[in-house]
Design a protein around this motif. Structure first.
Motif, PDB file in Angstrom:
ATOM      1  N   GLU A   1      -2.938  -8.377  -0.750  1.00 38.55           N
ATOM      2  CA  GLU A   1      -1.586  -7.861  -0.509  1.00 38.55           C
ATOM      3  C   GLU A   1      -1.509  -6.378  -0.849  1.00 38.55           C
ATOM      4  O   GLU A   1      -0.982  -5.571  -0.070  1.00 38.55           O
ATOM      5  CB  GLU A   1      -0.568  -8.639  -1.351  1.00 38.55           C
ATOM      6  CG  GLU A   1      -0.317 -10.062  -0.892  1.00 38.55           C
ATOM      7  CD  GLU A   1       0.641 -10.794  -1.815  1.00 38.55           C
ATOM      8  OE1 GLU A   1       1.037 -10.207  -2.850  1.00 38.55           O
ATOM      9  OE2 GLU A   1       0.993 -11.956  -1.514  1.00 38.55           O
ATOM     10  N   LEU A   2      -2.023  -6.024  -2.024  1.00 37.51           N
ATOM     11  CA  LEU A   2      -1.974  -4.631  -2.461  1.00 37.51           C
ATOM     12  C   LEU A   2      -2.878  -3.750  -1.613  1.00 37.51           C
ATOM     13  O   LEU A   2      -2.514  -2.615  -1.274  1.00 37.51           O
ATOM     14  CB  LEU A   2      -2.368  -4.544  -3.936  1.00 37.51           C
ATOM     15  CG  LEU A   2      -1.393  -5.204  -4.913  1.00 37.51           C
ATOM     16  CD1 LEU A   2      -1.978  -5.215  -6.327  1.00 37.51           C
ATOM     17  CD2 LEU A   2      -0.043  -4.482  -4.918  1.00 37.51           C
ATOM     18  N   ALA A   3      -4.049  -4.267  -1.245  1.00 39.06           N
ATOM     19  CA  ALA A   3      -4.977  -3.496  -0.408  1.00 39.06           C
ATOM     20  C   ALA A   3      -4.364  -3.206   0.955  1.00 39.06           C
ATOM     21  O   ALA A   3      -4.440  -2.083   1.467  1.00 39.06           O
ATOM     22  CB  ALA A   3      -6.296  -4.247  -0.258  1.00 39.06           C
ATOM     23  N   ASP A   4      -3.743  -4.214   1.539  1.00 40.90           N
ATOM     24  CA  ASP A   4      -3.113  -4.036   2.854  1.00 40.90           C
ATOM     25  C   ASP A   4      -1.942  -3.049   2.767  1.00 40.90           C
ATOM     26  O   ASP A   4      -1.751  -2.216   3.670  1.00 40.90           O
ATOM     27  CB  ASP A   4      -2.612  -5.378   3.385  1.00 40.90           C
ATOM     28  CG  ASP A   4      -3.742  -6.303   3.807  1.00 40.90           C
ATOM     29  OD1 ASP A   4      -4.885  -5.816   3.933  1.00 40.90           O
ATOM     30  OD2 ASP A   4      -3.477  -7.509   3.995  1.00 40.90           O
ATOM     31  N   ARG A   5      -1.183  -3.120   1.694  1.00 38.58           N
ATOM     32  CA  ARG A   5      -0.011  -2.250   1.542  1.00 38.58           C
ATOM     33  C   ARG A   5      -0.419  -0.789   1.436  1.00 38.58           C
ATOM     34  O   ARG A   5       0.220   0.089   2.035  1.00 38.58           O
ATOM     35  CB  ARG A   5       0.797  -2.648   0.305  1.00 38.58           C
ATOM     36  CG  ARG A   5       2.012  -1.728   0.049  1.00 38.58           C
ATOM     37  CD  ARG A   5       2.646  -2.020  -1.287  1.00 38.58           C
ATOM     38  NE  ARG A   5       3.158  -3.381  -1.345  1.00 38.58           N
ATOM     39  CZ  ARG A   5       3.553  -3.963  -2.484  1.00 38.58           C
ATOM     40  NH1 ARG A   5       3.444  -3.316  -3.630  1.00 38.58           N
ATOM     41  NH2 ARG A   5       4.026  -5.188  -2.467  1.00 38.58           N
ATOM     42  N   TYR A   6      -1.494  -0.509   0.688  1.00 35.54           N
ATOM     43  CA  TYR A   6      -1.856   0.877   0.408  1.00 35.54           C
ATOM     44  C   TYR A   6      -3.094   1.362   1.182  1.00 35.54           C
ATOM     45  O   TYR A   6      -3.596   2.443   0.922  1.00 35.54           O
ATOM     46  CB  TYR A   6      -2.067   1.058  -1.103  1.00 35.54           C
ATOM     47  CG  TYR A   6      -0.799   0.788  -1.891  1.00 35.54           C
ATOM     48  CD1 TYR A   6       0.305   1.620  -1.768  1.00 35.54           C
ATOM     49  CD2 TYR A   6      -0.698  -0.326  -2.725  1.00 35.54           C
ATOM     50  CE1 TYR A   6       1.478   1.365  -2.470  1.00 35.54           C
ATOM     51  CE2 TYR A   6       0.467  -0.588  -3.435  1.00 35.54           C
ATOM     52  CZ  TYR A   6       1.548   0.255  -3.294  1.00 35.54           C
ATOM     53  OH  TYR A   6       2.713  -0.006  -3.988  1.00 35.54           O
ATOM     54  N   GLY A   7      -3.550   0.550   2.119  1.00 31.73           N
ATOM     55  CA  GLY A   7      -4.602   0.996   3.021  1.00 31.73           C
ATOM     56  C   GLY A   7      -6.005   1.014   2.448  1.00 31.73           C
ATOM     57  O   GLY A   7      -6.830   1.845   2.843  1.00 31.73           O
ATOM     58  N   PHE A   8      -6.298   0.083   1.543  1.00 29.12           N
ATOM     59  CA  PHE A   8      -7.644  -0.023   0.983  1.00 29.12           C
ATOM     60  C   PHE A   8      -8.424  -1.110   1.727  1.00 29.12           C
ATOM     61  O   PHE A   8      -7.859  -2.133   2.115  1.00 29.12           O
ATOM     62  CB  PHE A   8      -7.613  -0.383  -0.502  1.00 29.12           C
ATOM     63  CG  PHE A   8      -7.018   0.684  -1.378  1.00 29.12           C
ATOM     64  CD1 PHE A   8      -7.737   1.828  -1.676  1.00 29.12           C
ATOM     65  CD2 PHE A   8      -5.745   0.529  -1.910  1.00 29.12           C
ATOM     66  CE1 PHE A   8      -7.204   2.810  -2.497  1.00 29.12           C
ATOM     67  CE2 PHE A   8      -5.200   1.510  -2.729  1.00 29.12           C
ATOM     68  CZ  PHE A   8      -5.931   2.653  -3.018  1.00 29.12           C
ATOM     69  N   ILE A   9      -9.717  -0.888   1.881  1.00 27.66           N
ATOM     70  CA  ILE A   9     -10.591  -1.877   2.520  1.00 27.66           C
ATOM     71  C   ILE A   9     -11.761  -2.164   1.585  1.00 27.66           C
ATOM     72  O   ILE A   9     -12.499  -1.247   1.208  1.00 27.66           O
ATOM     73  CB  ILE A   9     -11.115  -1.384   3.880  1.00 27.66           C
ATOM     74  CG1 ILE A   9      -9.949  -1.119   4.832  1.00 27.66           C
ATOM     75  CG2 ILE A   9     -12.073  -2.409   4.483  1.00 27.66           C
ATOM     76  CD1 ILE A   9     -10.363  -0.511   6.159  1.00 27.66           C
ATOM     77  N   TYR A  10     -11.915  -3.407   1.192  1.00 24.34           N
ATOM     78  CA  TYR A  10     -13.030  -3.783   0.318  1.00 24.34           C
ATOM     79  C   TYR A  10     -13.880  -4.839   1.003  1.00 24.34           C
ATOM     80  O   TYR A  10     -13.501  -5.400   2.033  1.00 24.34           O
ATOM     81  CB  TYR A  10     -12.516  -4.291  -1.041  1.00 24.34           C
ATOM     82  CG  TYR A  10     -11.544  -5.446  -0.953  1.00 24.34           C
ATOM     83  CD1 TYR A  10     -11.979  -6.768  -0.997  1.00 24.34           C
ATOM     84  CD2 TYR A  10     -10.167  -5.213  -0.836  1.00 24.34           C
ATOM     85  CE1 TYR A  10     -11.089  -7.820  -0.921  1.00 24.34           C
ATOM     86  CE2 TYR A  10      -9.266  -6.263  -0.751  1.00 24.34           C
ATOM     87  CZ  TYR A  10      -9.726  -7.561  -0.804  1.00 24.34           C
ATOM     88  OH  TYR A  10      -8.841  -8.602  -0.724  1.00 24.34           O
ATOM     89  N   ASN A  11     -15.027  -5.108   0.428  1.00 20.73           N
ATOM     90  CA  ASN A  11     -15.967  -6.049   1.020  1.00 20.73           C
ATOM     91  C   ASN A  11     -15.711  -7.467   0.502  1.00 20.73           C
ATOM     92  O   ASN A  11     -15.139  -8.297   1.186  1.00 20.73           O
ATOM     93  CB  ASN A  11     -17.403  -5.613   0.731  1.00 20.73           C
ATOM     94  CG  ASN A  11     -18.432  -6.472   1.438  1.00 20.73           C
ATOM     95  OD1 ASN A  11     -18.115  -7.167   2.409  1.00 20.73           O
ATOM     96  ND2 ASN A  11     -19.667  -6.436   0.978  1.00 20.73           N
ATOM     97  N   ARG A  12     -16.134  -7.723  -0.746  1.00 17.93           N
ATOM     98  CA  ARG A  12     -15.959  -9.052  -1.332  1.00 17.93           C
ATOM     99  C   ARG A  12     -15.246  -8.946  -2.676  1.00 17.93           C
ATOM    100  O   ARG A  12     -15.276  -7.899  -3.328  1.00 17.93           O
ATOM    101  CB  ARG A  12     -17.315  -9.735  -1.543  1.00 17.93           C
ATOM    102  CG  ARG A  12     -18.083 -10.007  -0.274  1.00 17.93           C
ATOM    103  CD  ARG A  12     -19.260 -10.962  -0.553  1.00 17.93           C
ATOM    104  NE  ARG A  12     -20.127 -10.453  -1.604  1.00 17.93           N
ATOM    105  CZ  ARG A  12     -21.170  -9.650  -1.393  1.00 17.93           C
ATOM    106  NH1 ARG A  12     -21.440  -9.237  -0.162  1.00 17.93           N
ATOM    107  NH2 ARG A  12     -21.918  -9.248  -2.398  1.00 17.93           N
ATOM    108  N   VAL A  13     -14.633 -10.034  -3.093  1.00 16.25           N
ATOM    109  CA  VAL A  13     -14.037 -10.104  -4.421  1.00 16.25           C
ATOM    110  C   VAL A  13     -14.607 -11.321  -5.138  1.00 16.25           C
ATOM    111  O   VAL A  13     -14.760 -12.390  -4.542  1.00 16.25           O
ATOM    112  CB  VAL A  13     -12.489 -10.188  -4.341  1.00 16.25           C
ATOM    113  CG1 VAL A  13     -12.030 -11.379  -3.517  1.00 16.25           C
ATOM    114  CG2 VAL A  13     -11.894 -10.237  -5.732  1.00 16.25           C
TER     115      VAL A  13
END
Length: 213
Positions: free
Chosen positions: A96-108
């Motif tokens: 949710e936070l990544a989508d809101r602020y435009g971050f792209i990550y691989n795995r969690v």
């Protein structure tokens, strides 16, 4: 930046920086163990330096934990319950936070580290400590946003902190608008703080009240 996974300490961050003349190690109760390395020094040499100082690091971690010696140790069942909760909640909120602020990550990945709340690798993989679910929502979000900001800035320099303050300020205002009382309290204290990065300072200080179990 590189990450070394120590069997007792968890992730140890090796951070190369220009302008440094010598290596140093920092043990932080929230951010974990960081080895600062002059830019021209090979990582292999930095790892050897860390291993030479490892006993000191373990002693320093032990001293930090001494403050919380009366905190009861969690039973295995409690840890597994936290792990289950963390796996169900944290990846969803991180996205949710990544989508809101435009971050792209691989795995969690959800882990049970003893020295840090989270980490972000150079391959854009994010590790989150299962203890995060024990925190109030505003502090949970702070840690998640902290690791997301490392996707763009792998050190804790000015650019990183400016980005972190920006996204945390926006998120804090959103939580306050939702009536989150703890977010309101953090906002009030941060507004009165004279720290260079007030939200980071206030959140970091607040997290220290929650020892890792």
């Amino acid at each position: 930046m590189k990450i070394y996974e120590d069997p007792q300490l968890g992730n140890v961050l090796f951070n190369k920086r220009k302008g440094l003349s010598r290596m140093s190690i920092r043990v932080h109760p929230v951010k974990g163990v960081t080895v600062s390395v002059p830019y021209i020094v090979p990582y292999a040499a930095a790892l050897a330096f860390f291993k030479l100082k490892r006993e000191w690091v373990l002693q320093t971690v032990a001293k930090q934990k001494e403050k919380y010696k009366d905190v009861p140790k969690a039973e295995p069942g409690v840890i597994e319950a936290l792990r289950k909760q963390a796996k169900a909640e944290l990846p969803v909120r991180l996205k949710e936070l990544a989508d809101r602020y435009g971050f792209i990550y691989n795995r969690v990945a959800i882990k049970h580290n003893v020295t840090n709340w989270g980490s972000c690798s150079t391959k854009s993989n994010i590790n989150l400590n299962l203890n995060i679910v024990r925190l109030p929502r505003v502090l949970k979000d702070y840690i998640l946003l902290h690791e997301l900001c490392h996707l763009r800035h792998h050190d804790h320099g000015q650019a990183f902190h400016l980005l972190l303050e920006h996204v945390c300020t926006d998120n804090l205002l959103r939580l306050c608008d939702e009536g989150d009382t703890q977010a309101n309290e953090i906002a009030k204290v941060a507004a009165m703080s004279k720290a260079r990065y007030p939200i980071d300072y206030v959140c970091t200080k607040a997290i220290k009240k929650y020892p890792l179990i």
